[in-house]
Design a protein around this motif. Structure first.
Motif: not given
Lengths: 525, 286
Positions: B33-41
C-alpha cells in the motif's frame, strides 16, 4: 386460583384496549424534512419547513392557486381602489380558531401589527409598505398603503392570522408595552391559528406533529388526514428515506432529496414521484464587490465558461436553463433577455479584456455541505473554470454559516450557490430582495450589486400600477442584470416529491411550501 | 556489534517473524500500500480523476473491467480515488506520529530520568491532556481554526504525544537504576549520553511496536474525520469522505461505499498484523 383470575383480567383488558384502538384507527401521514424547524411562530417563519408548518396551522386572507394567482381563503372577496392604495377585504363569517372563538377583522389587524412590531420573518414584505389597517366592522378590514405596491395581494399568503385574544391572554412581560412580549414565548410551543390542523407536539431536531381541527371552516372530505408527522431526515440520510418509503413508514419524501433517491422511489411498487416545474431558481450569486469579481469581464468570462448543457442534461435531467434572474413560469419574465451558453472562445476573450491572465485568478465557490446537487454543480464548475485557467477553491459550509457569511461584503464568498424560492409569484420577489441596495446583507442578496440604475428601476416597478408599463420595467431590469452578469443563472428547479400511491389530492402551487397543504390531500387505498 | 553478528541477529528475527502467517501478510499489505500510494500517479488507471475532473456521461457505473471499483456521482474512477485516498491517510499518520512520537519520547525520558518537580509537571500535564478525547479535540480545533489538513494534524499530534510520554516515563523509571546506567554515571558520562545512548535504545522496541499500532489508530481516526467532512477540500480524495458520499446512494450504488471502506479495513488490518509480528519478534509487553 387467585393467579388465574389476574391473568384473565389482564387478557380481557388487553382485548378491550386492542378493540378500542382498532375503532379509533386514524389516517396518519408522515413526511420527511431535509432540515430542522427553527420556529413555529408565524411572525418569524422564513424557510420552507417553517412555512410548511404555518400553512397547515394558520389561515391567511388569500391563498395561491396552482397558476400563481390568488384565491380567497379567509377573505370572501376584496376590492382594490383605482389608485392602488386601499385594499378592502370582506371576511367569511363563522370561521373558528382552534380555541373555538370566532375569527374577526380585529384579528387580521392584530396579526399584521404583530409581524411589523417583531420585525422578523416576512415583516420585510410589508414594513415600508402598509401605512395602517382599518377595521370597518367585524367582517370588513382595509389595508391602507403608503404608496402603490403592485405585488401586494400576492404577498398576503404570508400573513398568517393569529387569535388576538388568545395571544394576549398568554403574553409575558416584554418590550412591547401593553402587548408585553406579543405572546412570543407562548407561541414557541403553541399555535393560535384557525388552520386545518392543530399543533400537537414538537421535539426539536426530530419531529413535529399536528392533528386535524374538526371544526375547520372549509369542512373535511372522506379519507381526510387525521394526523401529520413531519420528521427531520438530514440530506446525508437518503438511504433512510428510501427504506422508509419502501416499508411505508414515510408517506411523503420532501423535495430536497438527491435525484438518485427519487429514481429509486419511482421503482418502488407502492410509491411514485411527482414532478413540477417550480418558480424556484438556482443561482451562483457573484459578490460583485470583491476583486476580481468586481470586474464585469471576469463575471462574463465565467458566465461563458460554465457548461449549462451538461448540468441540465446530466445533473438534473428535465430541467430548463434560466434566462435571466426570473424563471419563465412567472409573468414578467423577459423572453429576450440574454442567455449565456458555454463558449470558451468568448470566455477567454472576456478574460483577456479583464486584464487578468489565465492561471492568475483563484476564486472560491461556497455551497451547502452535503447537498449533493450543489456539490456536483460545484465540481462541474471547478472543472469548467480550469479550462479557461481560473482556479476554483470549493468551500462547503453549513447553511447557518452561509447566512452568517452573507451579512458582510468582506465575508461573502466570490460565488455562492443559492436557491431562491418564490415567496410570492411576482418578478418583484426575485428582484427587490436580491438586487436593491436596501436589501443587502442577507443570503438572498449576496451579489452586493448596489447599482443606482437598478435601484431606480426596481423602485419604479413597485409603484407602477399599469401592468404593461410594469412589464417594460421588468424587461429593462432583466436586460441590465444579464449584461452586468451579476450571477450565473443556472436553472429553474423541477421539484420532485416522492409519495405513497394511496395519497391523493396533492397539488403543486408555485409559492414556497403551499403545496404541502394537507387539507387538500386524502387517502384512498 | 560486528556485521556478521548483526546479520545473524536479523536472520533470527526474520525466522521468528515469519513463523506467523498473519505477520507476513501484514508486512506485504503495508509495504504494497505504501509503495502503490507513493507511485499512485503511475500505477492508477486514471490519475486525473483524483483532481479537478468530471465526466457526467459515466456516473454511477458499477464495477467493470474499465472501472474496477465502479464510478461515483460525477463519473470518477473509484479505484483511482481510493489509491489516492490512501495518501491522505498515510500523510496524516506520518505527520501526526512524526510530531507526537519524538515529542512524547523526549518528555518521557526527561521526566523519568530527572524526577522531582519536572516529573510531576510533565506527568500531570500528560494526565490532563489524556483526558481530552482526540476526535472531539480535532473537531473543535477544525471548528475554531478552519477545517484544513494542517490544523487537524496539529490537533491530533498535540494529544497523541501523551501516550509516548507515559510509556517511556514508566520504562525509564525502572531502567534508571539498572547497573549499566550506574556504571555509565561512574565513568562520568553526560546526562544526555545516558538518556539517549544508554536508556533510549532499551525503550526502542516498545516505541516501535506502539508506533505501528498507532499508525492504524490514526488512520482510522482520519477516516472518521474525513467522514465528517473535516480536513479535506473537494475534489481531493479521502477514504472517509468517499464512504460518507457513497452512503447517500446506498443500497443501489453500493460500490461507492463498500470499496473505500474495504480499503481502510485492509490497511488497518495490515498494520495491526505487522505490529503483532513485531511484538512477537521484539518480545515487547505493552
Amino acid at each position: 386460583m387467585h393467579r388465574t383470575g389476574w391473568v384473565l383480567t389482564f387478557l380481557l383488558l388487553t382485548l378491550l384496549v386492542g378493540t378500542l384502538s382498532v375503532g379509533a384507527q386514524k389516517n396518519i401521514v408522515t413526511m420527511s424534512l431535509n432540515q430542522g424547524i427553527g420556529t413555529i411562530d408565524p411572525a418569524k417563519v422564513t424557510d420552507w419547513t417553517e412555512a410548511m408548518v404555518m400553512v397547515n396551522l394558520y389561515d391567511s386572507l388569500v391563498t395561491p392557486k396552482p397558476d400563481g394567482t390568488m384565491a380567497g381563503l379567509i377573505a370572501r372577496e376584496w376590492e382594490i381602489s383605482p389608485d392602488g392604495l386601499e385594499y378592502v377585504f370582506k371576511l367569511h363569517r363563522g370561521i373558528k380558531f382552534h380555541d373555538g372563538t370566532e375569527l374577526k377583522a380585529e384579528d387580521v389587524k392584530f396579526s399584521l401589527e404583530r409581524v411589523l412590531a417583531l420585525k422578523q420573518g416576512y415583516s420585510w414584505l410589508w414594513a415600508d409598505i402598509v401605512k395602517e389597517v382599518v377595521v370597518h366592522d367585524d367582517y370588513t378590514v382595509a389595508f391602507i398603503l403608503k404608496e402603490p405596491f403592485s405585488p401586494f395581494l400576492s404577498t398576503l399568503p404570508w400573513l398568517a392570522i393569529v387569535n388576538k385574544d388568545q395571544v394576549l391572554a398568554n403574553k409575558k412581560p416584554g418590550n412591547f408595552g401593553e402587548y408585553g412580549d406579543y405572546g412570543q414565548e407562548w407561541l414557541l410551543n403553541n399555535d393560535a391559528g384557525s388552520g386545518a390542523y392543530m399543533f400537537k407536539s414538537w421535539t426539536r431536531g426530530n419531529e413535529i406533529v399536528f392533528t386535524k381541527f374538526d371544526d375547520y371552516f372549509l369542512g373535511w372530505r372522506e379519507g381526510a388526514i387525521d394526523e401529520v408527522r413531519a420528521k427531520e431526515i438530514p440530506p446525508g440520510n437518503d438511504a433512510t428515506v428510501i427504506a422508509e418509503m419502501r416499508t411505508g413508514a414515510l408517506t411523503i419524501a420532501d423535495h430536497y432529496r438527491s435525484l438518485e433517491t427519487y429514481a429509486q422511489i419511482e421503482r418502488l411498487p407502492n410509491a411514485s414521484v411527482k414532478t413540477a416545474l417550480s418558480g424556484e431558481a438556482l443561482y451562483l450569486k457573484i459578490n460583485t464587490k470583491k476583486p476580481p469579481m468586481d470586474n464585469v469581464h471576469v463575471r462574463r468570462a465565467i458566465s461563458y465558461a460554465f457548461d449549462y448543457q451538461t448540468f441540465i442534461e446530466q445533473i438534473d435531467p428535465g430541467a430548463k436553463q434560466l434566462r435571466g434572474p426570473i424563471p419563465d413560469t412567472i409573468a414578467g419574465h423577459n423572453p429576450n433577455a440574454k442567455m449565456y451558453t458555454q463558449d470558451l472562445a468568448k470566455a477567454r476573450e472576456e478574460l483577456a479584456k479583464s486584464g487578468y491572465r489565465p492561471g492568475q485568478l483563484t476564486i472560491n465557490l461556497c455551497y451547502v455541505d452535503g447537498f449533493e446537487l450543489e456539490e456536483r454543480l460545484a465540481l462541474l464548475f471547478q472543472a469548467n473554470m480550469a479550462q479557461i485557467g481560473i482556479n476554483v477553491v470549493l468551500q462547503p459550509e453549513t447553511w447557518g454559516r452561509i447566512t452568517d457569511l452573507a451579512a458582510n461584503v468582506e465575508t461573502t464568498p466570490h460565488l455562492t450557490a443559492v436557491f431562491s424560492a418564490a415567496n410570492y409569484p411576482d418578478p418583484d420577489n426575485y428582484l427587490f430582495t436580491a438586487y436593491h441596495s436596501s436589501a443587502a446583507g442577507t443570503w438572498m442578496s449576496m451579489e452586493w450589486l448596489q447599482d443606482p440604475e437598478i435601484d431606480r428601476l426596481i423602485e419604479r416597478s413597485r409603484v407602477e400600477v399599469d401592468p404593461v408599463k410594469r412589464n417594460e420595467l421588468f424587461y429593462e431590469i432583466q436586460d441590465r442584470l444579464t449584461d452586468l452578469a451579476t450571477d450565473i443563472f443556472i436553472y429553474a428547479l423541477p421539484k420532485r416529491y416522492g409519495m405513497q400511491n394511496y395519497l391523493h389530492g396533492f397539488e403543486f402551487v408555485p409559492v414556497m411550501s403551499f403545496e404541502y397543504d394537507f387539507h387538500k390531500m386524502y387517502i384512498k387505498r | 556489534m560486528k556485521f556478521a553478528d548483526f546479520r545473524r541477529k536479523l536472520a533470527q528475527y526474520w525466522y521468528r517473524f515469519s513463523q506467523n502467517k498473519a505477520s507476513i501478510a501484514g508486512l506485504i499489505i503495508t509495504v504494497t500500500i505504501v509503495l502503490v500510494t507513493i507511485l499512485a500517479p503511475y500505477v492508477t488507471p486514471y490519475p486525473e480523476h483524483a483532481g479537478v475532473f468530471v465526466d457526467f456521461r459515466n456516473t454511477f457505473k458499477p464495477p467493470s473491467s474499465a472501472n474496477w471499483f465502479g464510478t461515483d456521482q460525477v463519473g470518477r474512477d473509484i479505484f483511482t480515488r481510493s489509491i489516492f485516498g490512501y495518501r491522505f491517510s498515510l500523510i496524516m499518520a506520518g505527520t501526526v506520529l512524526g510530531i507526537a512520537v519524538p515529542l512524547g519520547v523526549v518528555l518521557g525520558l526527561v521526566s523519568g530520568y530527572f524526577g522531582g518537580w519536572i516529573e510531576s509537571l510533565i506527568m500531570r500535564l500528560t494526565d490532563i491532556v489524556l483526558a481530552l478525547p482526540p476526535l472531539a479535540m480535532a473537531i473543535a480545533v477544525s471548528a475554531v481554526l478552519g477545517s484544513d489538513l494542517g490544523n487537524t494534524m496539529i490537533a491530533l499530534a498535540m494529544i497523541w504525544w501523551t501516550w509516548y510520554a507515559r510509556l517511556v516515563h514508566g520504562m525509564v523509571v525502572s531502567l534508571r537504576n539498572e547497573e549499566y546506567v550506574e556504571a555509565a554515571q561512574i565513568m562520568g558520562a553526560s546526562k544526555l549520553h545516558i538518556m539517549f545512548r544508554e536508556i533510549l535504545p532499551n525503550c526502542a522496541p516498545a516505541i516501535l511496536v506502539k508506533t505501528t499500532l498507532d499508525a492504524a489508530f490514526v488512520i482510522e481516526l482520519s477516516a472518521g474525520l474525513s467522514f465528517l467532512g473535516l480536513g479535506v477540500r473537494p475534489p481531493e480524495p479521502a477514504l472517509g469522505t468517499m464512504v460518507a458520499e457513497g452512503a447517500r446512494y446506498l443500497p443501489a450504488n453500493w460500490w461507492m461505499t463498500v470499496f473505500p471502506a474495504l480499503a481502510i479495513l485492509v490497511l488497518i488490518f495490515g498494520l495491526n498484523w505487522l505490529a503483532d509480528g513485531l511484538r512477537d519478534v521484539l518480545d515487547v509487553d505493552l
